[in-house]
Design an enzyme around this catalytic site. Structure first.
Site, PDB file in Angstrom:
ATOM      1  N   HIS A   1       0.855  -1.194   0.000  1.00 25.19           N
ATOM      2  CA  HIS A   1       0.000   0.000   0.000  1.00 25.19           C
ATOM      3  C   HIS A   1       0.884   1.236   0.000  1.00 25.19           C
ATOM      4  CE1 HIS A   1      -3.245   2.783   1.061  1.00 25.19           C
ATOM      5  NE2 HIS A   1      -4.026   1.848   0.551  1.00 25.19           N
TER       6      HIS A   1
ATOM      7  N   GLU B   1      -7.799  -5.374  -0.504  1.00 25.93           N
ATOM      8  CA  GLU B   1      -8.318  -6.127  -1.644  1.00 25.93           C
ATOM      9  C   GLU B   1      -8.257  -7.638  -1.437  1.00 25.93           C
ATOM     10  OE1 GLU B   1      -9.892  -4.125  -3.140  1.00 25.93           O
ATOM     11  OE2 GLU B   1      -8.848  -2.945  -4.657  1.00 25.93           O
TER      12      GLU B   1
HETATM   13  N1  CMC Z   1       4.083  -7.458  -4.717  1.00 26.22           N
HETATM   14  C1  CMC Z   1       5.417  -7.475  -4.932  1.00 26.22           C
HETATM   15  N2  CMC Z   1       6.201  -6.379  -4.831  1.00 26.22           N
HETATM   16  C2  CMC Z   1       5.609  -5.237  -4.485  1.00 26.22           C
HETATM   17  C3  CMC Z   1       4.221  -5.144  -4.235  1.00 26.22           C
HETATM   18  C4  CMC Z   1       3.454  -6.318  -4.359  1.00 26.22           C
HETATM   19  N3  CMC Z   1       2.141  -6.313  -4.151  1.00 26.22           N
HETATM   20  N4  CMC Z   1       3.908  -3.876  -3.924  1.00 26.22           N
HETATM   21  C5  CMC Z   1       5.044  -3.183  -3.972  1.00 26.22           C
HETATM   22  N5  CMC Z   1       6.071  -4.001  -4.301  1.00 26.22           N
HETATM   23  C6  CMC Z   1       7.483  -3.641  -4.455  1.00 26.22           C
HETATM   24  C7  CMC Z   1       7.724  -2.894  -5.750  1.00 26.22           C
HETATM   25  O1  CMC Z   1       8.009  -3.765  -6.816  1.00 26.22           O
HETATM   26  C8  CMC Z   1       8.885  -2.013  -5.366  1.00 26.22           C
HETATM   27  O2  CMC Z   1      10.071  -2.768  -5.435  1.00 26.22           O
HETATM   28  P1  CMC Z   1      11.453  -2.100  -5.940  1.00 26.22           P
HETATM   29  O3  CMC Z   1      11.716  -0.983  -4.973  1.00 26.22           O
HETATM   30  O4  CMC Z   1      12.437  -3.209  -5.858  1.00 26.22           O
HETATM   31  O5  CMC Z   1      11.179  -1.596  -7.320  1.00 26.22           O
HETATM   32  C9  CMC Z   1       8.642  -1.681  -3.899  1.00 26.22           C
HETATM   33  O6  CMC Z   1       7.806  -2.738  -3.404  1.00 26.22           O
HETATM   34  C10 CMC Z   1       7.938  -0.366  -3.692  1.00 26.22           C
HETATM   35  O7  CMC Z   1       6.811  -0.323  -4.586  1.00 26.22           O
HETATM   36  P2  CMC Z   1       6.100   1.015  -5.039  1.00 26.22           P
HETATM   37  O8  CMC Z   1       5.527   0.778  -6.414  1.00 26.22           O
HETATM   38  O9  CMC Z   1       6.979   2.193  -4.848  1.00 26.22           O
HETATM   39  O10 CMC Z   1       4.968   1.121  -4.000  1.00 26.22           O
HETATM   40  P3  CMC Z   1       3.681   1.995  -4.151  1.00 26.22           P
HETATM   41  O11 CMC Z   1       3.486   2.711  -2.897  1.00 26.22           O
HETATM   42  O12 CMC Z   1       3.674   2.846  -5.366  1.00 26.22           O
HETATM   43  O13 CMC Z   1       2.619   0.835  -4.408  1.00 26.22           O
HETATM   44  C11 CMC Z   1       0.665  -0.354  -4.642  1.00 26.22           C
HETATM   45  C12 CMC Z   1       1.412   0.688  -3.797  1.00 26.22           C
HETATM   46  C13 CMC Z   1      -0.679  -0.655  -3.977  1.00 26.22           C
HETATM   47  C14 CMC Z   1       0.410   0.228  -6.032  1.00 26.22           C
HETATM   48  C15 CMC Z   1       1.533  -1.644  -4.728  1.00 26.22           C
HETATM   49  O14 CMC Z   1       1.817  -2.143  -3.442  1.00 26.22           O
HETATM   50  C16 CMC Z   1       0.889  -2.716  -5.594  1.00 26.22           C
HETATM   51  O15 CMC Z   1       1.031  -2.667  -6.820  1.00 26.22           O
HETATM   52  N6  CMC Z   1       0.153  -3.714  -4.969  1.00 26.22           N
HETATM   53  C17 CMC Z   1      -0.515  -4.733  -5.724  1.00 26.22           C
HETATM   54  C18 CMC Z   1      -1.843  -4.209  -6.253  1.00 26.22           C
HETATM   55  C19 CMC Z   1      -2.863  -4.031  -5.151  1.00 26.22           C
HETATM   56  O16 CMC Z   1      -3.000  -4.868  -4.272  1.00 26.22           O
HETATM   57  N7  CMC Z   1      -3.614  -2.902  -5.240  1.00 26.22           N
HETATM   58  C20 CMC Z   1      -4.633  -2.579  -4.278  1.00 26.22           C
HETATM   59  C21 CMC Z   1      -4.173  -1.443  -3.399  1.00 26.22           C
HETATM   60  S1  CMC Z   1      -5.199  -1.223  -1.951  1.00 26.22           S
HETATM   61  C22 CMC Z   1      -6.606  -0.472  -2.575  1.00 26.22           C
HETATM   62  C23 CMC Z   1      -6.634   0.986  -2.359  1.00 26.22           C
HETATM   63  O17 CMC Z   1      -6.552   1.439  -1.185  1.00 26.22           O
HETATM   64  O18 CMC Z   1      -6.753   1.669  -3.377  1.00 26.22           O
END
Ligand code: CMC
Length: 357
Positions: free
Chosen positions: A243, A302
């Protein structure tokens, strides 16, 4: 910078997301004190006391009438619309509703996803849409329109808990979208339609369908570890984990897990499915800790959403629409709050392109 992390873009009395402590407060109430204790209508009365009413019963009566009015638009469900994805069909039907800044427009918007979504699902399955019963609660009526029969008390409470749990969540991508559109004075319908577009992406509201795909692909609890390891080795993300704000477990995941457990105790949930989900969750958390030791990645809303909505009979392609049926209360409340500020949202960008010749 590119994701506006930590930028404060609005002041709100609607909700606070405390990512460090895993706490969500909606209008002065912790999620723990709302989920399974207050109805969706009661939460709408908290979110929109001046536009709707601060009285739960009054909101319930008006929302019931709004569902009846929205159902008239179901007549526009034609073959072209049915051939779209469920979320796109929902978006097209929502676009037919009138726009403006009055209470009647706001009520239609809040009522609409709960009416359009069951109708879309049924027609795609070759069944006739079921009209609303305005005397039922919003959650119970949504399930009655989906299944063509009144839900059990446990099912109605489970959906009600879900709608409350996702009703508002700070300045998430779709809510920010709603505020930007409302700030131009385009009206509630435009704000909600734009927010629905933002919600549909897999990084926001589109994740729970893929969570079930993951559970299906894993199949058995003892396959969870290897499947997840292979997924991470390919550089894929695990849906339902991580998240932007929460650095500990998403409190909404716990609220929904509790709702699932209650539904299971009432016989409304396949316990093998829950056992598989628990095994997958444990394997995913352990693999994520090993793969990204410096970045806490915990279960998000989710993951248990997927199981709850599946147990209630929603097809997975409709999960984003059910999310919209709950979050629409927050979208309208934020749009209303933004309109009250009287201020257009218009940030600046820093130009990094070539200098003019
Ligand atoms: N599985 C594997 N790796 C992950 C995941 C995951 N679910 N989420 C983040 N990471 C890794 C990502 O690859 C990155 O690694 P690196 O630094 O080596 O490149 C690191 O963690 C940081 O990721 P980020 O993209 O900077 O994190 P963010 O804050 O932008 O992402 C997120 C938040 C929700 C988009 C992401 O965690 C994700 O894609 N999760 C899976 C999709 C999901 O479950 N979405 C529903 C979100 S909750 C609903 C809501 O409140 O809207």
């Amino acid at each position: 910078m590119s994701g506006l992390d930590d930028v404060i873009a609005a002041e709100t009395r609607l909700s606070e997301v405390d990512g460090a402590n895993g706490r969500l407060v909606i209008c002065g109430h912790s999620l723990d004190s709302l989920a399974a204790r207050k109805s969706y209508e009661a939460v709408l009365a908290l979110l929109l006391p001046d536009l709707l009413s601060a009285n739960e019963e009054a909101v319930r009566a008006e929302l019931g009438q709004a569902r009846l009015r929205v159902f008239r638009e179901v007549a526009w469900l034609d073959a072209d619309l049915i051939s779209l994805s469920v979320t796109e069909g929902l978006r097209a039907l929502m676009a037919r509703l009138p726009d403006g800044e009055d209470k009647s427009v706001a009520l239609l918007q809040i009522a609409a996803p709960a009416v359009f979504l069951p109708a879309l699902i049924r027609v795609r399955q070759g069944q006739k849409p079921v009209p609303p019963h305005p005397g039922l609660s919003h959650a119970a009526d949504m399930l009655a329109m989906l299944n063509g029969r009144q839900p059990t008390a446990a099912q109605a409470q489970a959906l009600d808990t879900y709608l409350v749990t996702v009703s508002d969540h700070g300045l998430n991508a779709s809510t920010f979208t709603a505020r930007v559109v409302a700030s131009t004075r385009a009206g509630y319908a435009s704000a909600v339609l734009a927010a629905l577009g933002a919600l549909k992406g897999p990084l926001h509201g589109g994740a729970p369908g893929p969570v079930l795909d993951m559970l299906d692909a894993i199949g058995m609890p003892d396959k969870a570890g290897p499947w997840i390891a292979a997924q991470l080795a390919r550089g894929e993300r695990l849906m339902g984990f991580g998240h932007r704000i929460y650095r500990v477990r998403d409190p909404r995941a716990d609220a929904l897990k509790a709702a699932l457990t209650r539904l299971g105790a009432a016989g409304g949930m396949n316990t093998n499915r829950l056992a598989l989900a628990e095994a997958v969750e444990a394997a995913a958390l352990s693999a994520l800790r090993a793969a990204k030791p410096s970045r806490p990645l915990e279960t998000n809303v989710e993951f248990f959403t997927a199981l709850l909505l599946e147990a209630l009979g929603f097809p997975r392609e409709a999960f984003t629409g059910v999310f919209a049926a709950g979050r629409v209360g927050g979208w309208v409340a934020h749009a209303h709050e933004q309109i009250e500020t009287g201020r257009l949202i218009r940030p600046q960008s820093r130009y990094v392109g070539p200098k003019a010749a």
